[in-house]
Design an enzyme around this catalytic site. Structure first.
Site, PDB file in Angstrom:
ATOM      1  N   GLU A 160      12.806   4.848  13.501  1.00 24.30           N
ATOM      2  CA  GLU A 160      13.324   5.839  14.480  1.00 24.30           C
ATOM      3  C   GLU A 160      12.596   7.390  13.945  1.00 24.30           C
ATOM      4  O   GLU A 160      13.550   8.520  14.026  1.00 24.30           O
ATOM      5  CB  GLU A 160      13.801   6.231  15.368  1.00 24.30           C
ATOM      6  N   GLU A 265      12.607  -4.903  20.199  1.00 23.43           N
ATOM      7  CA  GLU A 265      14.139  -4.574  20.776  1.00 23.43           C
ATOM      8  C   GLU A 265      13.828  -4.946  22.422  1.00 23.43           C
ATOM      9  O   GLU A 265      13.860  -3.934  23.709  1.00 23.43           O
ATOM     10  CB  GLU A 265      13.981  -3.513  20.758  1.00 23.43           C
TER      11      GLU A 265
HETATM   12  O1  G3I Z   1      32.259   0.010  18.960  1.00 22.44           O
HETATM   13  C1  G3I Z   1      32.450   1.183  18.881  1.00 22.44           C
HETATM   14  C2  G3I Z   1      34.129   1.043  19.662  1.00 22.44           C
HETATM   15  O2  G3I Z   1      34.734   0.875  19.431  1.00 22.44           O
HETATM   16  C3  G3I Z   1      34.452   2.299  20.621  1.00 22.44           C
HETATM   17  O3  G3I Z   1      34.953   2.777  21.539  1.00 22.44           O
HETATM   18  C4  G3I Z   1      33.173   2.861  21.568  1.00 22.44           C
HETATM   19  C5  G3I Z   1      33.667   4.133  22.798  1.00 22.44           C
HETATM   20  O4  G3I Z   1      32.031   4.834  23.326  1.00 22.44           O
HETATM   21  O5  G3I Z   1      31.956   2.805  21.088  1.00 22.44           O
HETATM   22  C6  G3I Z   1      31.686   1.571  20.687  1.00 22.44           C
HETATM   23  O6  G3I Z   1      30.772   1.906  19.704  1.00 22.44           O
HETATM   24  C7  G3I Z   1      29.360   1.764  20.753  1.00 22.44           C
HETATM   25  C8  G3I Z   1      28.085   0.972  20.238  1.00 22.44           C
HETATM   26  O7  G3I Z   1      27.169   0.904  20.830  1.00 22.44           O
HETATM   27  C9  G3I Z   1      28.421  -0.850  20.006  1.00 22.44           C
HETATM   28  O8  G3I Z   1      28.938  -1.480  21.978  1.00 22.44           O
HETATM   29  C10 G3I Z   1      28.935   2.893  20.709  1.00 22.44           C
HETATM   30  O9  G3I Z   1      29.283   4.663  21.573  1.00 22.44           O
HETATM   31  C11 G3I Z   1      27.491   3.168  21.843  1.00 22.44           C
HETATM   32  O10 G3I Z   1      26.827   4.582  20.914  1.00 22.44           O
HETATM   33  C12 G3I Z   1      26.468   1.946  20.237  1.00 22.44           C
HETATM   34  O11 G3I Z   1      25.482   1.748  20.971  1.00 22.44           O
HETATM   35  C13 G3I Z   1      24.148   1.154  20.773  1.00 22.44           C
HETATM   36  C14 G3I Z   1      22.815   2.190  20.485  1.00 22.44           C
HETATM   37  O12 G3I Z   1      21.968   1.410  19.434  1.00 22.44           O
HETATM   38  C15 G3I Z   1      23.597   3.575  19.442  1.00 22.44           C
HETATM   39  O13 G3I Z   1      23.715   3.498  18.379  1.00 22.44           O
HETATM   40  C16 G3I Z   1      23.685  -0.082  21.063  1.00 22.44           C
HETATM   41  O14 G3I Z   1      24.861  -0.884  21.406  1.00 22.44           O
HETATM   42  C17 G3I Z   1      22.756  -0.511  20.569  1.00 22.44           C
HETATM   43  O15 G3I Z   1      21.806  -1.200  21.862  1.00 22.44           O
HETATM   44  C18 G3I Z   1      21.557   0.900  20.835  1.00 22.44           C
HETATM   45  O16 G3I Z   1      20.097   0.317  19.607  1.00 22.44           O
HETATM   46  C19 G3I Z   1      19.764   1.313  20.117  1.00 22.44           C
HETATM   47  C20 G3I Z   1      18.477   0.072  18.231  1.00 22.44           C
HETATM   48  O17 G3I Z   1      19.624  -0.328  17.495  1.00 22.44           O
HETATM   49  C21 G3I Z   1      17.342   1.556  18.097  1.00 22.44           C
HETATM   50  N1  G3I Z   1      16.732   1.351  18.601  1.00 22.44           N
HETATM   51  C22 G3I Z   1      17.189   1.399  20.902  1.00 22.44           C
HETATM   52  C23 G3I Z   1      18.397   1.026  21.102  1.00 22.44           C
HETATM   53  C24 G3I Z   1      18.487   0.851  21.949  1.00 22.44           C
HETATM   54  O18 G3I Z   1      19.082   2.131  22.430  1.00 22.44           O
END
Ligand code: G3I
Length: 379
Positions: A160, A265
């Site tokens: 990205e 994805e």
């Molecule tokens: O693991 C923590 C947890 O410890 C904490 O208490 C909680 C509180 O919000 O958050 C948890 O982390 C979250 C994580 O996912 C795991 O569930 C983050 O907040 C959350 O922002 C994160 O979101 C991920 C996002 O990327 C940002 O990294 C999504 O699961 C994931 O599906 C998404 O994937 C992205 C690809 O990497 C790149 N392309 C877009 C795609 C969708 O956004």
């Protein structure tokens, strides 16, 4: 008359019986085979998996993974903030586990992702000088990618880096290192992990302007004599209509660069989004709004069918260009795991994947499988 009619009747019965036998065989094949085998001659079928699944704690996902998929991508655990939390500290526990899981099930394992502006560790965001950031990039890529050389089949090296208009996205990398940071990341990756394929990965890069930006980025890497093996079109789409013409044009244009094309994805949201609402303030808080969460208990049949139809169109297109597509990965195993339950509005119930919340195949799954059968029978 009788002796003429009899052979015809036999023929009809025979044709009928072989049709039924054929259908039964198809169903049996489908039940036994799973998506990875249905599309074995076409492309890999992958899934993004979460920490619970990597730790083999998700009992329903456990048997489904090796049955349906031959590729896995960690949804989150290889992102900077998890794998490299401090300047000289790395957490390899979960990364080692996904590599072992991939190896155990003979799956094509994708590393996601080495360079991304999002989910950076706090220490990276505090870096102020070009030299320190260049050193971070070198350490980060060398340490992680070389650890898994020969074990991780491919890396989303840069994720990205582009804006919707095809220009480079503002980020700490662009600000301090300039737009050569992408080529530099690939140069470091090819040195650290000579046995992995190296990809550029982004969303909406099937759209014309962003696609043009991605093509110049890829050409720039190639012109520098640096290896790039493929491009990942993420494929976060909506049931309101897939951009099929743009997707097809993208497959053709990217593969003309001599690289692999993959869909990394894939999911199809069935829910309304704030930006779909005329005049809606995207920053408005829609959490808890029934209008924005219309199917909290179950998906109506009409939407289920519409979703299946969109998936059917998509896979028909993929099959048409199977010689150019190396992998199709879904962003999650089942609807229960999808990030789309929490974005862009938290606490919703979305249905974007092929398996439902009980990890059972949905009509969209059957439709996807049927695209292959129609092809086989018709050819
Ligand atoms: O693991 C923590 C947890 O410890 C904490 O208490 C909680 C509180 O919000 O958050 C948890 O982390 C979250 C994580 O996912 C795991 O569930 C983050 O907040 C959350 O922002 C994160 O979101 C991920 C996002 O990327 C940002 O990294 C999504 O699961 C994931 O599906 C998404 O994937 C992205 C690809 O990497 C790149 N392309 C877009 C795609 C969708 O956004």
């Amino acid at each position: 008359m009788y002796h003429i009619k009899q052979p015809i009747a036999y023929l009809i019965i025979l044709v009928g019986m072989s049709f039924i036998a054929c259908k039964q065989k198809e169903v049996a094949m489908n039940e036994k085979q799973g998506l990875k085998n249905v599309f074995a001659d076409d492309f890999l079928i992958g899934a993004a998996i979460n920490a619970n699944q990597i730790l083999e704690k998700d009992a329903k996902a456990l048997p489904l993974l090796p049955q349906e998929f031959n590729s896995i991508t960690p949804e989150n655990i290889m992102k900077c903030e998890i794998i490299h939390p401090e300047w000289d500290k790395y957490n390899f526990d979960l990364a080692d586990k996904i590599v072992a899981l991939g190896h155990k099930n003979d799956m094509f394992t994708v590393g996601h992702t080495l360079v991304w502006h999002s989910q950076l560790s706090p220490f990276v965001n505090k870096i102020k000088s070009k030299d320190s950031l260049a050193l971070f990039l070198e350490n980060h890529i060398n340490t992680i990618a070389s650890r898994y050389d020969g074990k991780i089949d491919a890396w989303d090296v840069v994720n990205e880096a582009l804006n919707e208009d095809g220009t480079m996205r503002k980020s700490i990398f662009l600000n301090l290192l300039g737009d050569d940071f992408v080529t530099e990341a690939f140069r470091l990756a090819q040195k650290a992990t000579p046995n992995s394929e190296l990809y550029y990965n982004d969303y909406n890069i099937e759209q014309p302007k962003k696609r043009a930006g991605a093509i110049s980025l890829i050409k720039k890497i190639q012109a520098a004599g640096v290896r790039i093996d493929g491009v990942g079109i993420q494929g976060h789409w909506s049931i309101k209509g897939l951009p099929l013409e743009d997707i097809e044009q993208s497959i053709l244009e990217y593969s003309a660069l001599g690289i692999k094309v993959m869909f990394t994805e894939v999911d199809i949201t069935v829910l309304p989004n704030p930006w779909d609402l005329k005049g809606a303030d995207v920053n408005q808080n829609f959490e808890g709004s029934p209008m924005m969460n219309p199917y909290p208990d179950t998906l109506p049949d009409s939407v289920q069918v519409a979703l299946a139809d969109e998936y059917g169109k998509l896979f028909n297109l993929f099959l048409k260009h199977k010689d150019k597509i190396s992998r199709v990965t879904f962003w999650g195993v089942s609807d229960a795991n999808s990030w789309l339950n929490g974005w862009p509005i938290r606490g919703r119930t979305n249905y974007p994947l092929l398996f439902d919340r009980n990890y059972l195949p949905k009509p969209a799954y059957d439709k996807v499988v049927s695209t292959k059968k129609v092809k086989v029978q018709g050819s």
